[in-house]
Design a protein around this motif. Structure first.
Motif, PDB file in Angstrom:
ATOM      1  N   PRO A 185       0.782  -1.237   0.000  1.00 55.87           N
ATOM      2  CA  PRO A 185       0.000   0.000   0.000  1.00 55.87           C
ATOM      3  C   PRO A 185       0.813   1.285   0.000  1.00 55.87           C
ATOM      4  CG  PRO A 185      -0.016  -0.995   2.181  1.00 55.87           C
ATOM      5  CD  PRO A 185       0.669  -1.972   1.268  1.00 55.87           C
ATOM      6  N   ARG A 186       2.102   1.190   0.328  1.00 59.20           N
ATOM      7  CA  ARG A 186       2.954   2.387   0.374  1.00 59.20           C
ATOM      8  C   ARG A 186       4.407   1.975   0.277  1.00 59.20           C
ATOM      9  NH1 ARG A 186       5.509   1.541   4.946  1.00 59.20           N
ATOM     10  NH2 ARG A 186       4.407   0.814   6.817  1.00 59.20           N
ATOM     11  N   GLY A 187       5.274   2.969   0.041  1.00 58.46           N
ATOM     12  CA  GLY A 187       6.705   2.717   0.067  1.00 58.46           C
ATOM     13  C   GLY A 187       7.207   2.666   1.495  1.00 58.46           C
ATOM     14  N   GLY A 188       8.516   2.509   1.627  1.00 58.91           N
ATOM     15  CA  GLY A 188       9.103   2.462   2.960  1.00 58.91           C
ATOM     16  C   GLY A 188       9.219   1.049   3.484  1.00 58.91           C
ATOM     17  N   ASP A 189       9.078   0.917   4.816  1.00 62.39           N
ATOM     18  CA  ASP A 189       9.299  -0.391   5.436  1.00 62.39           C
ATOM     19  C   ASP A 189       8.108  -1.327   5.236  1.00 62.39           C
ATOM     20  OD1 ASP A 189       7.322   0.231   7.349  1.00 62.39           O
ATOM     21  OD2 ASP A 189       8.781   0.999   8.785  1.00 62.39           O
ATOM     22  N   PHE A 190       8.210  -2.507   5.845  1.00 59.92           N
ATOM     23  CA  PHE A 190       7.174  -3.530   5.690  1.00 59.92           C
ATOM     24  C   PHE A 190       6.474  -3.814   7.016  1.00 59.92           C
ATOM     25  CE2 PHE A 190      10.580  -4.187   2.605  1.00 59.92           C
ATOM     26  CZ  PHE A 190       9.868  -3.939   1.444  1.00 59.92           C
ATOM     27  N   LEU A 191       6.462  -2.787   7.862  1.00 57.44           N
ATOM     28  CA  LEU A 191       5.800  -2.839   9.161  1.00 57.44           C
ATOM     29  C   LEU A 191       4.537  -1.986   9.040  1.00 57.44           C
ATOM     30  CD1 LEU A 191       6.040  -3.764  12.156  1.00 57.44           C
ATOM     31  CD2 LEU A 191       7.227  -1.595  12.590  1.00 57.44           C
ATOM     32  N   TYR A 192       3.411  -2.647   8.794  1.00 56.71           N
ATOM     33  CA  TYR A 192       2.190  -1.935   8.424  1.00 56.71           C
ATOM     34  C   TYR A 192       1.271  -1.691   9.619  1.00 56.71           C
ATOM     35  CZ  TYR A 192       3.728  -3.074   3.737  1.00 56.71           C
ATOM     36  OH  TYR A 192       4.476  -3.177   2.591  1.00 56.71           O
ATOM     37  N   SER A 193       0.543  -0.576   9.571  1.00 57.49           N
ATOM     38  CA  SER A 193      -0.481  -0.312  10.573  1.00 57.49           C
ATOM     39  C   SER A 193      -1.641  -1.290  10.373  1.00 57.49           C
ATOM     40  CB  SER A 193      -0.998   1.125  10.443  1.00 57.49           C
ATOM     41  OG  SER A 193      -1.762   1.259   9.254  1.00 57.49           O
ATOM     42  N   GLU A 194      -2.522  -1.355  11.344  1.00 58.73           N
ATOM     43  CA  GLU A 194      -3.662  -2.265  11.233  1.00 58.73           C
ATOM     44  C   GLU A 194      -4.551  -1.878  10.057  1.00 58.73           C
ATOM     45  OE1 GLU A 194      -5.675  -5.556  11.691  1.00 58.73           O
ATOM     46  OE2 GLU A 194      -3.923  -5.078  12.902  1.00 58.73           O
ATOM     47  N   GLU A 247      -3.627  -0.251   7.308  1.00 59.05           N
ATOM     48  CA  GLU A 247      -2.931  -0.598   6.070  1.00 59.05           C
ATOM     49  C   GLU A 247      -3.059  -2.088   5.783  1.00 59.05           C
ATOM     50  OE1 GLU A 247       0.733   2.634   5.800  1.00 59.05           O
ATOM     51  OE2 GLU A 247       0.967   0.868   7.090  1.00 59.05           O
ATOM     52  N   PHE A 248      -2.881  -2.894   6.813  1.00 58.67           N
ATOM     53  CA  PHE A 248      -2.973  -4.347   6.624  1.00 58.67           C
ATOM     54  C   PHE A 248      -4.374  -4.749   6.160  1.00 58.67           C
ATOM     55  CE2 PHE A 248      -3.771  -8.655   8.344  1.00 58.67           C
ATOM     56  CZ  PHE A 248      -2.872  -9.336   7.535  1.00 58.67           C
ATOM     57  N   GLU A 249      -5.392  -4.113   6.698  1.00 55.40           N
ATOM     58  CA  GLU A 249      -6.764  -4.419   6.277  1.00 55.40           C
ATOM     59  C   GLU A 249      -6.969  -4.117   4.798  1.00 55.40           C
ATOM     60  OE1 GLU A 249      -9.148  -2.147   8.957  1.00 55.40           O
ATOM     61  OE2 GLU A 249      -8.736  -3.467  10.669  1.00 55.40           O
ATOM     62  N   THR A 250      -6.346  -3.060   4.306  1.00 55.96           N
ATOM     63  CA  THR A 250      -6.480  -2.760   2.867  1.00 55.96           C
ATOM     64  C   THR A 250      -5.780  -3.822   2.027  1.00 55.96           C
ATOM     65  OG1 THR A 250      -4.486  -1.360   2.636  1.00 55.96           O
ATOM     66  CG2 THR A 250      -6.535  -0.278   3.337  1.00 55.96           C
ATOM     67  N   MET A 251      -4.682  -4.375   2.527  1.00 63.33           N
ATOM     68  CA  MET A 251      -3.980  -5.436   1.805  1.00 63.33           C
ATOM     69  C   MET A 251      -4.858  -6.677   1.679  1.00 63.33           C
ATOM     70  SD  MET A 251      -0.246  -4.919   3.614  1.00 63.33           S
ATOM     71  CE  MET A 251       0.664  -6.152   2.680  1.00 63.33           C
TER      72      MET A 251
END
Length: 248
Positions: free
Chosen positions: A62-71, A73-77
């Motif tokens: 969903p975005r650049g940067g690291d692979f530690l996603y917010s809750e 962000e993870f739901e959108t994945m």
């Protein structure tokens, strides 16, 4: 010798068409390769699948940067993956880490379950883990089909030892797909010294924009102003040359 399967990393529909025309066996479809690849739009995915004669794998990032996603962000994945099950996509490309550099197994399992029956690849989040051997076992436990890696180095040549070790450790339980600045001069060396059966690259070239009017006072999104008048495209001739080298 078995000829390796070649996956092309492409941006958008034009990149896909170039890769398919040049002989790719499969593509990883992305947006924004300048950030390492983000999830493309649904319209782009649909246009690609409609034109595809080869399997299309779509990155879920969903975005650049690291692979530690917010809750959130993870739901959108998860929702992106569920949507793609209905679109004729052959596979998805994912990656979630914990703060201490391990594979987030709970989240990875959730994404794998959401994806089935599609194939699941873990992208180069793997290269950001603290222990490659441990991370590989975690992906196997999660049911991931393949992992994309440069051997935890900037290039596949630098990562040859880890690529070879990962392939041997995998033992057919997961596919290790090598990447990292592969070109017509080095791809045979990486293939031969690692034993990998799948290889991945993005053969990109930068060309000038067709814009004749150029505003010198504005740069979009904080980029260098010249970047507004450049296009990054998949180079058909380079793709053909690299594939020929890989399969010779």
């Amino acid at each position: 010798m078995t000829k390796p399967l070649i996956e092309l990393c492409v941006e958008g529909i034009d990149g896909f068409l170039a890769a398919q025309d040049a002989g790719a066996d499969r593509v990883e479809l992305c947006a924004s390769l300048v950030e390492g690849g983000l999830t493309p739009s649904l319209a782009t995915i649909r246009a690609t699948v409609k034109a595809a004669k080869i399997p299309v794998h779509v990155i879920i990032r969903p975005r650049g940067g690291d692979f530690l996603y917010s809750e959130t962000e993870f739901e959108t994945m998860v929702e992106d993956i569920k949507a793609l099950r209905e679109e004729g996509v052959a596979g998805v490309v994912i990656g979630c880490l914990t703060p201490d550099g391990r594979i987030d197994e709970a989240r990875t399992k959730t994404l794998v379950e959401a994806a089935r029956p599609m194939s699941v690849t873990c992208h180069r989040a793997f290269d950001m883990t603290a222990d490659a051997g441990e991370a590989l076992e975690a992906l196997i436990r999660c049911g991931v089909n393949r992992v994309l890696t440069s051997g935890q180095r900037d290039t596949a040549l630098e990562g040859i030892a880890i690529l070879k070790s990962a392939h041997e450790q995998a033992g057919g339980r997961i596919v290790v797909m090598g990447c990292g600045a592969l070109d017509a001069e080095n791809i045979q060396k990486v293939r031969d010294e690692t034993g990998l059966t799948e290889l991945h690259f993005a053969a990109l070239t930068t060309v000038p924009s067709g814009m004749t009017f150029r505003n010198p006072h504005v740069g979009m999104g904080g980029t260098e102003k010249d970047r507004e008048y450049e296009l990054t495209l998949t180079d058909r001739d380079a793709v053909r040359a690299i594939i020929a080298a890989a399969k010779s």
